[in-house]
Enzyme design. Structure first.
Site, PDB file in Angstrom:
ATOM      1  N   MET A 120       1.940   1.242  10.281  1.00  0.00           N
ATOM      2  CA  MET A 120       1.389   1.319  11.630  1.00  0.00           C
ATOM      3  C   MET A 120       1.082  -0.075  12.171  1.00  0.00           C
ATOM      4  O   MET A 120       0.967  -1.035  11.402  1.00  0.00           O
ATOM      5  CB  MET A 120       0.160   2.220  11.670  1.00  0.00           C
ATOM      6  N   ARG A 167      18.864  -1.248  -4.050  1.00  0.00           N
ATOM      7  CA  ARG A 167      18.822  -0.882  -2.631  1.00  0.00           C
ATOM      8  C   ARG A 167      17.865  -1.770  -1.863  1.00  0.00           C
ATOM      9  O   ARG A 167      16.937  -2.320  -2.443  1.00  0.00           O
ATOM     10  CB  ARG A 167      18.212   0.509  -2.482  1.00  0.00           C
ATOM     11  N   GLU A 222      -9.466   0.546  21.328  1.00  0.00           N
ATOM     12  CA  GLU A 222      -9.173  -0.020  22.644  1.00  0.00           C
ATOM     13  C   GLU A 222      -9.377   0.980  23.803  1.00  0.00           C
ATOM     14  O   GLU A 222     -10.059   0.686  24.779  1.00  0.00           O
ATOM     15  CB  GLU A 222      -7.708  -0.463  22.528  1.00  0.00           C
ATOM     16  N   HIS A 250       0.836   8.589   8.949  1.00  0.00           N
ATOM     17  CA  HIS A 250      -0.586   8.949   8.935  1.00  0.00           C
ATOM     18  C   HIS A 250      -1.204   8.908   7.549  1.00  0.00           C
ATOM     19  O   HIS A 250      -2.427   9.016   7.432  1.00  0.00           O
ATOM     20  CB  HIS A 250      -0.775  10.307   9.602  1.00  0.00           C
ATOM     21  N   ASP A 286      -5.600  -0.628  12.964  1.00  0.00           N
ATOM     22  CA  ASP A 286      -4.705  -1.723  13.372  1.00  0.00           C
ATOM     23  C   ASP A 286      -5.384  -3.094  13.362  1.00  0.00           C
ATOM     24  O   ASP A 286      -4.711  -4.116  13.424  1.00  0.00           O
ATOM     25  CB  ASP A 286      -4.150  -1.453  14.777  1.00  0.00           C
ATOM     26  N   GLN A 333      -1.572   6.364   6.022  1.00  0.00           N
ATOM     27  CA  GLN A 333      -2.419   5.156   6.107  1.00  0.00           C
ATOM     28  C   GLN A 333      -3.784   5.442   6.727  1.00  0.00           C
ATOM     29  O   GLN A 333      -4.697   4.642   6.623  1.00  0.00           O
ATOM     30  CB  GLN A 333      -1.727   4.090   6.975  1.00  0.00           C
ATOM     31  N   ARG A 334      -3.909   6.557   7.434  1.00  0.00           N
ATOM     32  CA  ARG A 334      -5.165   6.862   8.121  1.00  0.00           C
ATOM     33  C   ARG A 334      -5.992   7.918   7.403  1.00  0.00           C
ATOM     34  O   ARG A 334      -7.125   8.175   7.784  1.00  0.00           O
ATOM     35  CB  ARG A 334      -4.872   7.375   9.538  1.00  0.00           C
TER      36      ARG A 334
END
Ligand code: F6P
Length: 341
Positions: free
Chosen positions: A169, A162, A103, A271, A127, A273-274
């Site tokens: 993200m 639990r 973006e 991070h 994203d 995830q990246r």
């Protein structure tokens, strides 16, 4: 033709595959030469370049990150920044610039294209919230990493009875949360597009425990409680004015523990995830984006962005990619809700 290439914004698995696609196609089919600009818009701003040709892109297809480096630099917030960029593109003999970003990076590209810079954009973000394209590369990798984490969290949650809250993200859009939540069998998914009611979440937690299973909650970092239900702290901002997010998972776990008396823990995937190697889908998409971006430059089809529509790579006006964020449609979230609780 001499073409500059830069990668901007948060890094994303598949960036190197795009760079490789651009360079291999551009050099072989069109005899193009390339200039690598380092660290997003910081490169053309400070004239920080690196050699970029077929030798530099050998072996980078499966590598995460970006060989060009990245940053969240906004040249429009730097005094004289635009003039510096124009000068440096000129002194490097660049006829065109391929900008790989999300973006913000493509937003800058759109404004520079309006000023006459020959730009082709490539959409990038884990994203998946850029409009104009069905998917961005990096998203599939992030979803798979998060899904694998959820699979693992199920077993430890069961052992300890639990609640486990997984924060993923997704600043403005809940695509990662929705996709990994469905794929990983989460019991509750919370996304920015749908403010949540903590009391309802607690009721779903209780109902899950009542069936002798431990709940897994996936929450997007940008998810928000409905007005007046829970308070959250906010952090610093970057050059584009975005607040650094993080903390909703922990707040949620504490809120659930307090209200239900059940032990709850939060896991922030952040991070992870990246990072690392892209999935096959992301390598396929990123490579094709790169090949088509080189072709668009060759055809001098500037102020455009390559995009995925179905299985076709098309070109859309750059402004279309950044004009509006692509958020999760209400009906997609409603469809998933039957699995909650
Ligand atoms: O824009 C992609 C993104 O992954 C967002 O979901 C997240 O808020 C942001 O990057 C965090 O990036 P950084 O820590 O690099 O500022």
């Amino acid at each position: 033709m001499r073409v500059g290439v830069l990668t901007g914004g948060g890094d994303c698995p598949g960036l190197n595959a795009v760079i490789r696609g651009v360079v291999r196609k551009g050099a072989k089919e069109y005899g193009m030469e390339f200039v690598g600009f380092r660290d997003g818009w910081r490169g053309p701003l400070d004239n920080h370049t690196c050699p970029l040709g077929v030798p530099q892109v050998r072996g980078i297809l499966p590598r995460g990150g970006t060989i060009l480096g990245s940053s969240r630099t906004n040249p429009f917030s730097v005094e004289g920044g635009v003039e510096q960029i124009l000068d440096n593109l000129g002194s490097n003999g660049c006829d065109a610039l391929i900008t790989i970003g999300g973006e913000d990076t493509l937003g800058v590209a759109t404004r520079l294209a309006e000023l006459g810079v020959n730009i082709v954009g490539v959409p990038k973000t884990i994203d998946n919230d850029l409009s104009g394209t069905d998917f961005t590369f990096g998203f599939d990798t992030a979803v798979n990493i998060a899904m694998e984490a959820i699979d693992r969290l199920h077993t430890t949650a069961e052992s300890h009875h639990r609640v486990l809250v997984v924060e993923v993200m997704g600043r403005h859009a809940g695509w990662i949360a929705l996709h990994c939540g469905l794929a990983g069998g989460a019991n509750i998914i919370l996304i920015p597009e749908r403010p949540f009611d903590i009391e309802r979440v607690c009721a779903q937690v209780e109902s899950r425990f009542a069936t002798h299973y431990s709940p897994i909650i996936v929450v997007a970092e940008g998810a928000e409680p409905a007005a007046g239900t829970m308070s959250l702290t906010s952090g610093d901002t970057d050059e584009f004015g975005h607040v650094r997010l993080g903390g909703i998972g922990d707040a949620l776990a504490k809120g659930i523990e307090r209200r239900t008396g059940k032990e709850a823990r939060a896991v922030v995937l952040g991070h992870i995830q990246r990072g690392g190697t892209p999935t096959a889908f992301d390598r396929w998409l990123a490579t094709r984006f790169g090949l088509h971006a080189a072709q668009a430059v060759h055809e001098r089809d500037f102020a455009t962005m390559v995009a995925l529509r179905g299985t076709e790579i098309v070109r859309v006006p750059l402004a279309e990619g950044t004009g509006e964020l692509k958020t999760v449609r209400p009906e997609l979230y409603d469809e998933a809700e039957v699995l909650f609780g």
